[in-house]
Design a protein around this motif. Structure first.
Motif, PDB file in Angstrom:
ATOM      1  N   SER A 288       7.908  -0.726  -7.291  1.00 26.02           N
ATOM      2  CA  SER A 288       8.263   0.107  -6.138  1.00 26.02           C
ATOM      3  C   SER A 288       9.703  -0.227  -5.767  1.00 26.02           C
ATOM      4  N   ASP A 289      10.322   0.635  -4.964  1.00 23.44           N
ATOM      5  CA  ASP A 289      11.681   0.291  -4.525  1.00 23.44           C
ATOM      6  C   ASP A 289      11.642  -0.292  -3.109  1.00 23.44           C
ATOM      7  N   GLU A 290      10.444  -0.698  -2.653  1.00 21.68           N
ATOM      8  CA  GLU A 290      10.316  -1.252  -1.304  1.00 21.68           C
ATOM      9  C   GLU A 290      10.156  -2.774  -1.327  1.00 21.68           C
ATOM     10  N   TYR A 291      10.528  -3.365  -0.191  1.00 22.26           N
ATOM     11  CA  TYR A 291      10.396  -4.812   0.008  1.00 22.26           C
ATOM     12  C   TYR A 291       9.558  -5.044   1.260  1.00 22.26           C
ATOM     13  N   TYR A 292       8.936  -6.210   1.362  1.00 24.22           N
ATOM     14  CA  TYR A 292       8.270  -6.562   2.636  1.00 24.22           C
ATOM     15  C   TYR A 292       8.947  -7.790   3.236  1.00 24.22           C
ATOM     16  N   LEU A 293       8.835  -7.874   4.556  1.00 22.34           N
ATOM     17  CA  LEU A 293       9.524  -8.933   5.299  1.00 22.34           C
ATOM     18  C   LEU A 293       8.620 -10.151   5.504  1.00 22.34           C
ATOM     19  N   HIS A 294       9.197 -11.339   5.309  1.00 21.38           N
ATOM     20  CA  HIS A 294       8.476 -12.595   5.616  1.00 21.38           C
ATOM     21  C   HIS A 294       9.530 -13.593   6.066  1.00 21.38           C
ATOM     22  N   ILE A 295       9.446 -14.056   7.295  1.00 19.38           N
ATOM     23  CA  ILE A 295      10.492 -14.976   7.755  1.00 19.38           C
ATOM     24  C   ILE A 295      10.145 -16.429   7.427  1.00 19.38           C
ATOM     25  N   PHE A 296       8.935 -16.640   6.867  1.00 18.34           N
ATOM     26  CA  PHE A 296       8.615 -17.961   6.307  1.00 18.34           C
ATOM     27  C   PHE A 296       8.384 -17.755   4.801  1.00 18.34           C
ATOM     28  N   ALA A 297       7.272 -18.284   4.260  1.00 22.04           N
ATOM     29  CA  ALA A 297       7.070 -18.209   2.812  1.00 22.04           C
ATOM     30  C   ALA A 297       6.789 -16.778   2.351  1.00 22.04           C
ATOM     31  N   GLU A 298       7.035 -16.573   1.080  1.00 19.54           N
ATOM     32  CA  GLU A 298       6.809 -15.262   0.457  1.00 19.54           C
ATOM     33  C   GLU A 298       5.349 -14.806   0.630  1.00 19.54           C
ATOM     34  N   LYS A 299       4.449 -15.789   0.688  1.00 20.20           N
ATOM     35  CA  LYS A 299       3.031 -15.449   0.811  1.00 20.20           C
ATOM     36  C   LYS A 299       2.599 -15.247   2.264  1.00 20.20           C
ATOM     37  N   GLN A 300       3.582 -15.143   3.181  1.00 19.96           N
ATOM     38  CA  GLN A 300       3.261 -14.935   4.600  1.00 19.96           C
ATOM     39  C   GLN A 300       3.971 -13.698   5.151  1.00 19.96           C
ATOM     40  N   PRO A 301       3.506 -12.498   4.759  1.00 19.41           N
ATOM     41  CA  PRO A 301       4.149 -11.289   5.277  1.00 19.41           C
ATOM     42  C   PRO A 301       4.027 -11.195   6.798  1.00 19.41           C
ATOM     43  N   ASP A 302       5.127 -10.847   7.442  1.00 21.10           N
ATOM     44  CA  ASP A 302       5.115 -10.766   8.913  1.00 21.10           C
ATOM     45  C   ASP A 302       4.356  -9.541   9.391  1.00 21.10           C
ATOM     46  N   LEU A 303       3.610  -9.748  10.487  1.00 17.88           N
ATOM     47  CA  LEU A 303       2.902  -8.624  11.106  1.00 17.88           C
ATOM     48  C   LEU A 303       3.861  -7.855  12.017  1.00 17.88           C
ATOM     49  N   ASN A 304       3.647  -6.562  12.069  1.00 20.43           N
ATOM     50  CA  ASN A 304       4.489  -5.693  12.886  1.00 20.43           C
ATOM     51  C   ASN A 304       3.857  -5.529  14.274  1.00 20.43           C
ATOM     52  N   TRP A 305       4.297  -6.362  15.203  1.00 12.57           N
ATOM     53  CA  TRP A 305       3.702  -6.347  16.547  1.00 12.57           C
ATOM     54  C   TRP A 305       4.126  -5.133  17.371  1.00 12.57           C
ATOM     55  N   SER A 306       5.055  -4.330  16.849  1.00 16.07           N
ATOM     56  CA  SER A 306       5.386  -3.115  17.606  1.00 16.07           C
ATOM     57  C   SER A 306       4.289  -2.072  17.378  1.00 16.07           C
ATOM     58  N   ASN A 307       3.389  -2.347  16.439  1.00 16.96           N
ATOM     59  CA  ASN A 307       2.268  -1.449  16.163  1.00 16.96           C
ATOM     60  C   ASN A 307       1.080  -1.825  17.073  1.00 16.96           C
ATOM     61  N   PRO A 308       0.655  -0.894  17.966  1.00 13.38           N
ATOM     62  CA  PRO A 308      -0.429  -1.223  18.907  1.00 13.38           C
ATOM     63  C   PRO A 308      -1.720  -1.651  18.205  1.00 13.38           C
ATOM     64  N   ALA A 309      -1.952  -1.149  16.985  1.00  9.14           N
ATOM     65  CA  ALA A 309      -3.187  -1.515  16.279  1.00  9.14           C
ATOM     66  C   ALA A 309      -3.170  -3.003  15.924  1.00  9.14           C
ATOM     67  N   VAL A 310      -2.002  -3.538  15.604  1.00  7.69           N
ATOM     68  CA  VAL A 310      -1.890  -4.968  15.301  1.00  7.69           C
ATOM     69  C   VAL A 310      -2.181  -5.769  16.562  1.00  7.69           C
ATOM     70  N   ARG A 311      -1.585  -5.344  17.657  1.00  9.42           N
ATOM     71  CA  ARG A 311      -1.766  -6.091  18.918  1.00  9.42           C
ATOM     72  C   ARG A 311      -3.244  -6.099  19.320  1.00  9.42           C
ATOM     73  N   LYS A 312      -3.872  -4.961  19.175  1.00  8.39           N
ATOM     74  CA  LYS A 312      -5.292  -4.846  19.541  1.00  8.39           C
ATOM     75  C   LYS A 312      -6.138  -5.756  18.629  1.00  8.39           C
ATOM     76  N   SER A 313      -5.845  -5.723  17.326  1.00 10.31           N
ATOM     77  CA  SER A 313      -6.638  -6.553  16.389  1.00 10.31           C
ATOM     78  C   SER A 313      -6.512  -8.023  16.734  1.00 10.31           C
ATOM     79  N   MET A 314      -5.303  -8.470  17.056  1.00 12.52           N
ATOM     80  CA  MET A 314      -5.134  -9.899  17.335  1.00 12.52           C
ATOM     81  C   MET A 314      -5.777 -10.280  18.670  1.00 12.52           C
TER      82      MET A 314
END
Ligand code: NOJ
Length: 577
Positions: free
Chosen positions: A166-192
């Protein structure tokens, strides 16, 4: 029911002395070499006797353990190596019977790449889960696909990893195996929030909100203008730390929890949070969290990143340390509650940092007395109560249970450092120093497990640095801890510490950490010599009582204390004359 949601109900944590457990290393009940919940439960009586009444339990959720549990693959399951949901329930219930509260470590800023949300996000770019993370198209540079921007992660690698095919990348501010969650998404906030509610309903008393500072990102994803690390990437915390939206997200989160519960929520805030910002987030009146852990009082000895330094250059900068405690006190007292700690699983052992292995007994007691009576809720890191110290491992590989240390070593080797120098540095600075098995007795693996352990046990357990031996020695560090902690929980003293005013004495003294609390009905003074030498300290108060001391006597003559190495005491002052 009281529904001013942000208002804390009764701030019960102000009467607590906390204790931090790193589950992997505390006690292995089934001899598989990994600590577990049943092991912890079997030590609750010990902890109650020690005097602690609050446990911060490191992460225990299902995880591939790339980052030792901070990479969660299922929030609603317990990591099988630690036990089951029933074991957790048992542990919480038994702790409550003994008057001990438990807060769980909740890594909610990122998941593991093995979490079903992330797996779905990778599998189906049109799935709802894709929006739970940050995926962005790479940029074309000289005909080559490169990450969407120049952000570096905390683990000295680019903060973006390419999605295969793919030509896309994902963001992780720690290890590669720790993709960051997008907290601007209300569904993420609700799940947590749902995850947190699940554990509160199970009986947990709150959470350490892992990586709280990093919940929000600069959504423009623009390049950082700071100078890069030579590889085109920059660790610019302004892009993903302590941004204004963090407060909004936390308010929504805590409002959801506060309806039916009274949890203690402690945010972990790296990324240079200011005391002003922390006092807002933990405001007694309307802050979304109960307290904020800051990093300002760790590493005040120049040890961080000190590969090029000689041992003699590592020296506690006591004035800096005092000024950091003072800054936080000034902004928080009366406005926000504060946790206190010397070190946790992310730092080397405090005894080897600010204390002295030569004066182990004296310095361990000195460090405790100094911390315990500062303004805030103290947290004791497991093993500090017997004076556990840094390891003396032989080679970099001995530290490889920690992914951050692995990346560090790869980086240092690429810069030409030899293994001997790297090992010396890791013995001083790696966080693995704080993750070795708890030293229970003189038996195999210090009584931690019959099988072995993830990190090698510190050999000094055979020299009296274990619980069994210290329980039998009236002058041990352990017995001092027990006495001091129960004193700290005395209602009168607690009132002076929490509600009284705090003033540092002889602030610019580079050797002595001294302070005074003036409470409504008692006045307390702590005096601690933070050096291996003898030091004189002027003193003009009338001593009412010596509450704690780490030498046989307190030597005061001609209005001067003659302090021996790491001598420390807590006094009640007589103000009736
Ligand atoms: C903070 C935790 O304390 C640390 O151990 C972990 O590596 C980072 N969060 C990233 O998950």
């Amino acid at each position: 029911m009281y529904h001013n949601l942000c208002m804390k109900h009764n701030r019960w944590w102000r009467d607590c002395v906390g204790y931090v457990i790193y589950p992997q290393a505390y006690l292995d009940s089934n001899d598989d070499g990994i600590g577990d919940l049943r092991g912890i439960e079997s030590k609750l009586d010990y902890l109650r006797d020690l005097g602690i009444n609050l446990i911060w339990l490191g992460p225990i959720f299902k995880s591939p353990m790339e980052d030792n549990g901070y990479d969660v693959s299922d929030y609603l399951s317990i990591a099988p190596e630690y036990g089951t949901m029933d074991d957790l329930k048992h542990l919480i219930d038994r702790a409550h019977e003994l008057g001990i509260k438990i807060i769980l470590d909740l890594p909610l800023a990122a998941t593991s790449d093995e979490h079903p949300w992330f797996q779905m996000a990778i599998k189906d770019p049109d799935s709802a889960e894709r929006g739970y993370y940050f995926f962005r198209k790479g940029k074309l540079k000289d005909g080559e696909l490169v990450p969407p921007n120049n952000w570096a992660s905390f683990n000295s690698i680019p903060a973006w990893t390419k999605v295969p095919d793919s030509d896309e990348y994902y963001l992780h501010i720690f290890a590669e195996k720790q993709p960051d969650l997008n907290w601007s998404n209300p569904a993420v906030r609700k799940s947590m929030a749902d995850v947190a509610l699940f554990y509160l309903n199970l009986g947990a008393d709150g959470f350490r909100i892992d990586a709280m500072a990093h919940l929000s990102k600069d959504m423009s994803f623009s390049d950082s203008n700071l100078p890069d690390h030579g590889n085109g990437f920059v660790l610019d915390t302004d892009k993903f730390s302590n941004r204004p939206e963090v407060g909004e997200y936390l308010k929504e989160f805590s409002d959801a929890l506060n309806v039916d519960h009274d949890p203690c929520l402690i945010g972990e805030a790296g990324g240079g949070i200011t005391p002003e910002n922390a006092a807002r987030l933990a405001s007694i009146e309307n802050g979304p969290v109960s307290m904020i852990f800051n990093f300002d009082t760790v590493w005040n000895n120049g040890a961080f990143g000190s590969i090029d330094k000689k041992d003699e250059e590592i020296k506690t900068d006591l004035v800096l340390l005092k000024s950091n405690f003072q800054r936080w006190y000034e902004k928080c007292h009366g406005v926000a509650d504060m946790p206190l700690y010397w070190c946790d699983h992310d730092h080397p052992r405090v005894l080897s940092q600010y204390g002295s292995e030569k004066y182990r007994n004296e310095s361990a007691k000195c460090l405790l007395t100094t911390l315990l009576f500062l303004y805030g809720t103290p947290f004791i890191y497991y093993g500090d109560e017997i004076g556990m110290s840094n390891v003396t491992y032989d080679k970099p590989e001995d530290f490889f249970s920690d992914s951050a240390t692995r990346t560090d070593v790869a980086y240092l080797r690429s810069k030409g450092y030899g293994d001997e120098q790297i090992t010396h540095y890791l013995n001083r600075c790696s966080r693995v120093n704080s993750r070795t098995p708890m030293q229970w007795d003189r038996g195999e693996n210090a009584g931690f497990s019959k099988k072995g352990s993830v990190n090698k046990v510190n050999g000094n357990y055979l020299q009296g640095i274990n619980i069994y031996d210290q329980m039998r020695d009236p002058w041990s560090i352990l017995n001092f801890y027990q006495y001091a902690i129960w004193k700290r929980r005395d209602a009168l003293l607690n009132d002076a510490v929490i509600n009284g005013t705090l003033e540092f004495l002889d602030f610019y003294n580079p050797d002595v950490f001294a302070y005074r609390h003036v409470g409504a009905s008692c006045e307390l003074i702590v005096v601690s010599n933070f050096t291996e030498k003898e030091v004189d300290f002027p003193f003009y108060h009338a001593i009412g009582e010596v509450i704690l001391q780490n030498y046989d006597n307190v030597y005061l003559r001609d209005h001067t204390f003659h302090l021996r190495p790491f001598e420390s005491f807590l006094l009640r002052i007589r103000n009736d004359e």
